[in-house]
Design a protein around this motif. Structure first.
Motif, PDB file in Angstrom:
ATOM      1  N   ARG A 822       0.810  -1.217   0.000  1.00  0.00           N
ATOM      2  CA  ARG A 822       0.000   0.000   0.000  1.00  0.00           C
ATOM      3  C   ARG A 822       0.840   1.262   0.000  1.00  0.00           C
ATOM      4  O   ARG A 822       0.316   2.344  -0.263  1.00  0.00           O
ATOM      5  N   ALA A 823       2.112   1.193   0.312  1.00  0.00           N
ATOM      6  CA  ALA A 823       2.928   2.403   0.449  1.00  0.00           C
ATOM      7  C   ALA A 823       4.145   2.318  -0.451  1.00  0.00           C
ATOM      8  O   ALA A 823       4.549   1.234  -0.879  1.00  0.00           O
ATOM      9  N   ALA A 824       4.716   3.511  -0.734  1.00  0.00           N
ATOM     10  CA  ALA A 824       5.930   3.599  -1.550  1.00  0.00           C
ATOM     11  C   ALA A 824       7.067   4.117  -0.678  1.00  0.00           C
ATOM     12  O   ALA A 824       6.844   4.790   0.341  1.00  0.00           O
ATOM     13  N   VAL A 845       9.402   1.329   4.072  1.00  0.00           N
ATOM     14  CA  VAL A 845       7.960   1.370   4.343  1.00  0.00           C
ATOM     15  C   VAL A 845       7.682   0.615   5.639  1.00  0.00           C
ATOM     16  O   VAL A 845       8.481  -0.206   6.099  1.00  0.00           O
ATOM     17  N   TYR A 846       6.497   0.892   6.247  1.00  0.00           N
ATOM     18  CA  TYR A 846       6.086   0.168   7.445  1.00  0.00           C
ATOM     19  C   TYR A 846       5.666  -1.252   7.067  1.00  0.00           C
ATOM     20  O   TYR A 846       5.096  -1.486   5.994  1.00  0.00           O
ATOM     21  N   SER A 847       5.938  -2.211   7.938  1.00  0.00           N
ATOM     22  CA  SER A 847       5.693  -3.622   7.620  1.00  0.00           C
ATOM     23  C   SER A 847       4.215  -3.908   7.376  1.00  0.00           C
ATOM     24  O   SER A 847       3.877  -4.775   6.578  1.00  0.00           O
ATOM     25  N   ASP A 848       3.305  -3.164   8.074  1.00  0.00           N
ATOM     26  CA  ASP A 848       1.897  -3.461   7.879  1.00  0.00           C
ATOM     27  C   ASP A 848       1.386  -2.996   6.526  1.00  0.00           C
ATOM     28  O   ASP A 848       0.275  -3.358   6.111  1.00  0.00           O
ATOM     29  N   SER A 898      24.309  12.054 -19.578  1.00  0.00           N
ATOM     30  CA  SER A 898      22.902  11.858 -19.938  1.00  0.00           C
ATOM     31  C   SER A 898      22.010  12.312 -18.791  1.00  0.00           C
ATOM     32  O   SER A 898      22.433  12.389 -17.636  1.00  0.00           O
ATOM     33  N   ASN A 899      20.748  12.630 -19.144  1.00  0.00           N
ATOM     34  CA  ASN A 899      19.720  12.984 -18.175  1.00  0.00           C
ATOM     35  C   ASN A 899      18.861  11.751 -17.885  1.00  0.00           C
ATOM     36  O   ASN A 899      18.402  11.083 -18.821  1.00  0.00           O
ATOM     37  N   TYR A 900      18.646  11.439 -16.607  1.00  0.00           N
ATOM     38  CA  TYR A 900      17.883  10.265 -16.209  1.00  0.00           C
ATOM     39  C   TYR A 900      16.747  10.667 -15.273  1.00  0.00           C
ATOM     40  O   TYR A 900      16.819  11.691 -14.601  1.00  0.00           O
ATOM     41  N   LYS A 901      15.702   9.787 -15.233  1.00  0.00           N
ATOM     42  CA  LYS A 901      14.634   9.886 -14.262  1.00  0.00           C
ATOM     43  C   LYS A 901      14.507   8.554 -13.554  1.00  0.00           C
ATOM     44  O   LYS A 901      14.784   7.496 -14.148  1.00  0.00           O
ATOM     45  N   LEU A 902      14.023   8.594 -12.275  1.00  0.00           N
ATOM     46  CA  LEU A 902      14.015   7.379 -11.461  1.00  0.00           C
ATOM     47  C   LEU A 902      12.826   7.398 -10.526  1.00  0.00           C
ATOM     48  O   LEU A 902      12.443   8.451 -10.017  1.00  0.00           O
ATOM     49  N   GLU A 903      12.214   6.185 -10.312  1.00  0.00           N
ATOM     50  CA  GLU A 903      11.134   5.994  -9.355  1.00  0.00           C
ATOM     51  C   GLU A 903      11.423   4.747  -8.541  1.00  0.00           C
ATOM     52  O   GLU A 903      12.060   3.798  -9.022  1.00  0.00           O
ATOM     53  N   MET A 904      10.929   4.676  -7.307  1.00  0.00           N
ATOM     54  CA  MET A 904      11.143   3.563  -6.403  1.00  0.00           C
ATOM     55  C   MET A 904       9.805   2.928  -6.034  1.00  0.00           C
ATOM     56  O   MET A 904       8.788   3.625  -5.893  1.00  0.00           O
ATOM     57  N   VAL A 905       9.815   1.561  -5.890  1.00  0.00           N
ATOM     58  CA  VAL A 905       8.655   0.830  -5.405  1.00  0.00           C
ATOM     59  C   VAL A 905       9.139  -0.229  -4.426  1.00  0.00           C
ATOM     60  O   VAL A 905      10.329  -0.566  -4.375  1.00  0.00           O
ATOM     61  N   VAL A 906       8.176  -0.735  -3.641  1.00  0.00           N
ATOM     62  CA  VAL A 906       8.450  -1.899  -2.812  1.00  0.00           C
ATOM     63  C   VAL A 906       7.716  -3.079  -3.423  1.00  0.00           C
ATOM     64  O   VAL A 906       6.620  -2.931  -3.973  1.00  0.00           O
ATOM     65  N   SER A 916       7.128   5.877  -5.981  1.00  0.00           N
ATOM     66  CA  SER A 916       7.545   7.096  -5.269  1.00  0.00           C
ATOM     67  C   SER A 916       7.549   8.270  -6.237  1.00  0.00           C
ATOM     68  O   SER A 916       7.316   8.107  -7.439  1.00  0.00           O
ATOM     69  N   GLU A 917       7.831   9.453  -5.699  1.00  0.00           N
ATOM     70  CA  GLU A 917       7.957  10.614  -6.575  1.00  0.00           C
ATOM     71  C   GLU A 917       9.157  10.414  -7.506  1.00  0.00           C
ATOM     72  O   GLU A 917      10.124   9.745  -7.160  1.00  0.00           O
ATOM     73  N   THR A 918       9.078  11.022  -8.704  1.00  0.00           N
ATOM     74  CA  THR A 918      10.122  10.863  -9.710  1.00  0.00           C
ATOM     75  C   THR A 918      11.303  11.754  -9.393  1.00  0.00           C
ATOM     76  O   THR A 918      11.143  12.949  -9.093  1.00  0.00           O
TER      77      THR A 918
END
Length: 1174
Positions: A822-824, A845-848, A898-906, A916-918
């Protein structure tokens, strides 16, 4: 390796043999002589009734003899019987039945008489019999009722045939009756059962008779058996029981003889025939038979055992084989023996057969007729077919028992004498004529024969001659006067000259001279001595694995004047040269050796005079043959003893046996390894599981490989029991967010232990400790529904069959299904580490919120653009995984600049959570890759041309190239020279210091970060002046001479020229272009811009181009400023492939800000314009 003893004919000379050392006298056929029988039918002449009858009788004589026959001692008048004829110039009778008649009418005793004016010769008394194959009498046979374990004899009683038929037993379905030491056929044709078992009822038994002449088989009505038993069930376990008879209630008995009856018997056999003694015994268990001879040993060279040791055969019996023989029948209950008294009788046999007698008038002679036999044979003399007693008296003849003596023989004494010697077992009849001749010596062989013999051999030179009186013969060599006899020479009674050992000096011309009172005759023989044929390099014994190659050598030395032939034998038979073999003059090669290639190989080197042999044995190591005759004994609830007979090891010892089993409930037809035993074992106790219907087979293993599996044993089923174990690999995992699937590995046949194997599945939530839920399952999975998201459960799976439950199982922790996180991750921070890597940091992120098992944090990133303008980039998303619950990680293998963009997930087991935010970041410049297509050309001995292309990956703004080169000559190195070039220079020419040294070039590209990967090439070796050479990177051919390349370059030059014209026109609109009025005026040193011969295109104030300066070689060098060539490029960005490789080109352009409002302030550099097109 061995050299076999050659046969006697191997080194024999080509001999002119007409008179043997002890042979009968042969009179030349052009001289008058009494008849001699040359061919006749056998004494017992059995004929096929379907063919014409042929009774042979051939004879010679001068004049040619005439023939007549007697039948049953009476004259047989051939002319009165139209079916009977006699062959022309022969006494052979032909009886023709094509027009009808019964062959049986002509049975009887026939004798042929051959007569001319000098006497009469007789054939043997020929007993003519017609072959008979009478039909079997029809009979209805009642079932034979017999108690199990009792002996039984099924009588054949075949119809009397002539000759006696061959007897064999089969079932009515034409299946052969299996025979062994318990059941076997006797010599009289009867079938004997030492004891009957229940399985003997499974077939019927029919006696068959095969008749030789008619090639027919007659079948007797079959016997059927009814076996009375105390144990009616044909249980395999009892059949394999070590004490089968007692287990089936059959009383064990001591042996007794079924044939012959009683304790003693006698047998008579004729000398020279085969003696067959037979003992067949009954008993429970089946008795074993052994043979002995009283007072001595069995003749090992002539004795052999037949019919499972129940028969003893002694071949070619002689008087020494008479005596007492006894057979011993024994089993564990006792033994008995039967004595056979053997008497050897003998039909007459020759000791001294009478031979033809040739005498001169007045000479003396004798005929001798001696024979032996048992009983002693009598001798009867006849003359010209009549008893000697009834012949006219002859004062020159005297009969003395077995000898007739002739004295002062005259012409009237010519006749044919017959000697008949007989006893109760047979007779012998011999013809011998007495011929009285006056003949001078004559040679019987061709004159001047050439005889070639082998060195060091024993040789005999024959000189066939005839004369009466018998001439004397003498030998001479090379015309010498002395007679050859003694020392190395020996003259035999018949005149043959024997040379005991041939030497080279024995070569020459030999003359034989025959002399009697009537004259002499001579003949010459030329003797040549040849070198022997010898194998000097023999084949050697070899041991080879199956599939390998073997070569057998055979090198031969022989007399060059003789033709040599080399052949090979295998196991004393001619070798067939297959496509796996190659035969050469001095060797035999076998490719892909197989088991059938094993055996003895004999190299035979032969000429027309002699041969030499050399033998070697090839042993092929093959996989063992399959074990056989598997037997189960010692049957128990949880074990059994398996016994087998090993197969042939095929010359490689058996190292292991693998016992496999198959069961027919869970996996029928699938074999599993049970156990492994050493190769010296052929019996083992196998531990078994409950309630398995076992079947076993055995595989033998040796160094070469594994045998084929044996035939399966009989099945054996063990009794059932509750399971002793539970299924393994128990798991609980969710397949959806609201369920849990419980799985396990099902138990196999050896762990089921009973019928109806099933599983009791129990589960409950771990935290609540509620009551257990349960379900009974026959498969290997169970799904629990309506579960909360990802909560732990306690799980148990217990096996159960119809005999009971397994012990309590262990508790396993499983989890219900997962849902998406549910969370990033938050507070994502990016730090650039270098041109290709960044470090990341985030808040976990929180475990729950994970809603499952946290697998990893994952970064999704993509290349947004390159800092090199006009460079296309792929924006394909990539990912980097960081397993576990961690707050940081590193992303590598990025593209520089080079120019890069990045996002994070669990990520959990269900999938990705929200993103997550870019974050955006830029990678700095890096070092470039190696320049492409670096080419080294040497058009002549003075210069070397270098060319290259831009790097595939600039990884930033190129600032130039660095070239390092040094001369070398062998191991001697010169001083290294370094050259730096501008980024738009791709050519360079080196002036050679000398025409001998070579050069090693190292080229690299540079950005502001530093030099990149270098490429190295060497100049070619000093070429021939007429043939310039070139070296290219990647082994590319010189394309400068290709037509398409020349055309392409011309087109590019034309485009450049048009572009220059356009630039000049455009520039002319903004001002004048000062040009020297005279092109041939040399440039003065006072003008620094003109010293290098370059032109400076500028406005009226002659301003130089900003940001550039001219170089000595006419290229534009970048000044020390932050401006780069990219700043002047059209389109803004260089182009890159999807993988980041540079595919654009540098172009020169005025800066947009400077161009606006001041169009004519700067000119486009023609050099840069050319570069932009390159």
């Amino acid at each position: 390796m061995a050299r076999p003893q050659p046969p006697p004919w191997v080194h024999a000379a080509f001999l002119l043999c007409v008179l043997g050392l002890g042979g009968a006298i042969e009179i030349p056929m052009d001289l008058t002589q009494p008849p001699t029988i040359t061919k006749q039918s056998v004494k017992d002449h059995i004929v096929d009734p379907r063919d014409n009858i042929l009774i042979e009788c051939e004879a010679k004589g001068n004049p040619a003899p005439s023939f007549h026959w007697t039948r049953n001692s009476r004259f047989f008048n051939i002319a009165k019987d139209p079916r009977v004829s006699m062959r022309r110039r022969s006494g052979t009778l032909v009886i023709d039945f094509r027009s009808g008649g019964r062959p049986e009418e002509y049975e009887g005793e026939y004798q042929c008489f051959a007569r001319n004016k000098f006497g009469t010769a007789l054939s043997n008394r020929i007993r003519l019999q017609v072959s008979k194959s009478p039909l079997w009498p029809k009979e209805n046979l009642d079932p034979v009722v017999v108690q199990e374990g009792a002996p039984l004899t099924l009588q054949c009683n075949p119809p009397p045939g002539l000759p006696s038929p061959v007897i064999f037993w089969m079932s009515s379905s034409m299946e052969p009756i299996t025979q062994d030491k318990r059941v076997s056929q006797g010599h009289n044709g009867d079938l004997y059962f030492s004891n009957v078992i229940l399985q003997d009822m499974q077939t019927d038994y029919s006696c068959n008779a095969r008749f030789h002449f008619t090639h027919t088989i007659q079948q007797k009505n079959p016997f059927t058996l009814k076996v009375l038993t105390n144990h009616p069930y044909n249980d395999s376990s009892l059949r394999n029981h070590p004490d089968m008879y007692s287990a089936r209630g059959v009383a064990e008995r001591t042996p007794s003889f079924m044939y012959p009856q009683g304790t003693s018997s006698s047998q008579m056999v004729l000398r020279g025939m085969d003696l067959l003694l037979e003992c067949i015994a009954s008993g429970v268990p089946t008795p074993d038979i052994a043979w002995y001879k009283k007072g001595g040993d069995l003749p090992s060279d002539k004795a052999k055992f037949e019919n499972f040791n129940k028969a003893l055969r002694i071949t070619n019996v002689s008087e020494e084989d008479s005596g007492e023989y006894f057979c011993l029948a024994s089993n564990k209950m006792g033994s008995i023996r039967h004595t056979i008294s053997v008497r050897v009788k003998a039909a007459p046999y020759w000791l001294d057969e009478p031979k033809n007698l040739v005498l001169a008038p007045g000479e003396d002679g004798r005929l001798v007729c001696r024979a032996n036999g048992n009983p002693k044979p009598t001798v009867q003399w006849m003359v010209n077919g009549e008893p000697l007693q009834s012949a006219p008296p002859n004062p020159n003849r005297e009969v003395a028992g077995d000898t007739i003596i002739f004295r002062d023989t005259q012409i009237s004494s010519r006749a044919v004498y017959q000697c008949n010697t007989s006893n109760e077992h047979g007779y012998l009849l011999a013809n011998a004529f007495v011929s009285v001749l006056d003949v001078p010596p004559r040679m019987l062989s061709p004159r001047n024969q050439l005889i070639r013999v082998i060195l060091y051999n024993r040789t005999r030179l024959d000189c066939p001659f005839f004369g009466s009186p018998i001439p004397t013969l003498r030998w001479f060599k090379n015309g010498q006067g002395s007679n050859l006899d003694g020392g190395n020479y020996h003259v035999h009674e018949n005149g043959s000259l024997e040379i005991k050992m041939i030497r080279k000096e024995d070569q020459g011309i030999y003359t034989c001279v025959a002399t009697n009172i009537l004259g002499k005759a001579e003949n010459q023989v030329r003797l040549e001595v040849k070198d022997p044929t010898r194998i000097y390099r023999m084949p050697e014994d070899q041991v080879a694995k199956r599939g390998t190659t073997v070569q057998l050598e055979c090198r031969v030395k022989h007399d060059p004047s003789l033709k040599l032939t080399v052949s090979w034998l295998k196991d004393e038979e001619p070798l067939y040269i297959s496509n796996r073999m190659k035969k050469e003059d001095d060797s035999l090669t076998i490719f892909g050796v197989a088991e059938k290639d094993q055996g003895s190989y004999t190299c035979v080197a032969s000429t027309e005079l002699d041969q030499d042999l050399a033998k070697a044995y090839l042993t092929v190591l093959g996989r063992p043959d399959r074990p056989r005759d598997l037997e189960l004994t010692d049957l128990a609830e949880r074990s059994v003893r398996l016994t087998w007979i090993p197969g042939d090891a095929n010359n490689s010892p058996i190292t292991d046996y693998v016992v496999q089993f198959e069961e027919d409930q869970f996996q029928p037809g699938v074999w599993h390894d049970h156990s492994k035993f050493p190769g010296n074992v052929n019996s083992a106790v196998l531990q078994l599981s409950p309630y398995v219907n076992y079947q076993f087979r055995v595989i033998a293993i040796n160094e070469v490989g594994s045998s084929h599996p044996s035939l399966p044993s009989e099945r054996y089923r063990t009794s059932g029991a509750p399971p002793e174990s539970n299924p393994g690999d128990v798991k609980g995992e969710g397949t959806r967010k609201n369920n849990m699937e419980i799985t396990w590995t099902p138990m196999n046949a050896t762990s089921a232990f009973g019928p109806n194997l099933r599983y009791i599945v129990k589960w409950r939530r771990r935290e609540t400790r509620d009551a257990w839920n349960n379900a009974t399952v026959w498969g290997s999975r169970y799904v629990v529904g309506q579960t909360p998201v990802y909560v732990p459960y306690e799980i148990r799976v217990q096996a159960e069959n119809d005999f009971g439950k397994a012990p309590e199982p262990e508790t396993v922790i499983g989890y219900s299904g997962e849902d998406y996180p549910r969370a990033a991750p938050t507070d994502v921070k990016v730090r650039v580490m270098n041109s290709t890597a960044i470090s990341l940091q985030w808040n976990r992120v929180y475990s729950d919120t994970v809603q499952g098992q946290l697998r990893e944090y994952r970064a999704y990133y993509w290349r947004e653009s390159s800092l090199l303008k006009n460079l296309w980039v792929s924006q394909k998303r990539q990912q980097a995984s960081f397993p576990g619950d961690r707050p940081r990680g590193v992303v590598s293998q990025l593209f520089p600049y080079s120019n890069y963009k990045l996002e994070m997930v669990v990520v959990n087991g269900r999938g990705d959570g929200p993103r997550s935010e870019t974050k955006e970041f830029t990678t700095p410049e890096g070092v470039p890759s190696a320049p492409r297509r670096f080419r080294v050309r040497q058009p002549n001995l003075e210069t070397i041309n270098l060319e290259w292309d831009h790097p595939e990956h600039p990884n930033g703004i190129l600032v130039g190239y660095t070239l390092k080169y040094l001369p070398f000559n062998g191991t001697k190195l010169g001083k290294q020279i370094v050259e730096n070039f501008s980024p738009n220079q791709t050519k360079f020419t080196v002036q050679r210091a000398d025409p001998v040294s070579r050069y090693r070039f190292t080229l690299s590209a540079r950005t502001q970060v530093g030099s990149g990967e270098a490429v190295t090439e060497e100049s070619p070796a000093p070429p021939n002046e007429a043939t310039p050479t070139a070296a290219y990177t990647n082994n590319q051919a010189d394309i400068a001479t290709q037509g398409w390349f020349i055309g392409l370059m011309c087109a590019i030059a034309l485009l450049v020229l048009i572009l220059l014209i356009v630039c000049f026109i455009k520039r002319s609109r903004g001002g004048k272009y000062p040009v020297r009025e005279k092109k041939d005026v040399p440039l003065g040193p006072e003008d620094p811009k003109e010293e290098d011969g370059s032109f400076d295109y500028s406005d009226e104030d002659n301003k130089p181009l900003q940001g550039s300066q001219t170089s000595l070689d006419g290229t534009i060098k970048q000044q020390e400023s932050d401006d780069s060539l990219v700043d002047y490029g059209e389109g803004g960005e260089g182009q890159f492939n999807e993988d980041g490789s540079f595919i654009g080109q540098y172009t020169v352009k005025k800066d947009k800000e400077e161009t606006e409002g001041n169009e004519s302030s700067e000119a486009t550099s023609p050099v840069n314009a050319i570069y932009s097109l390159a």
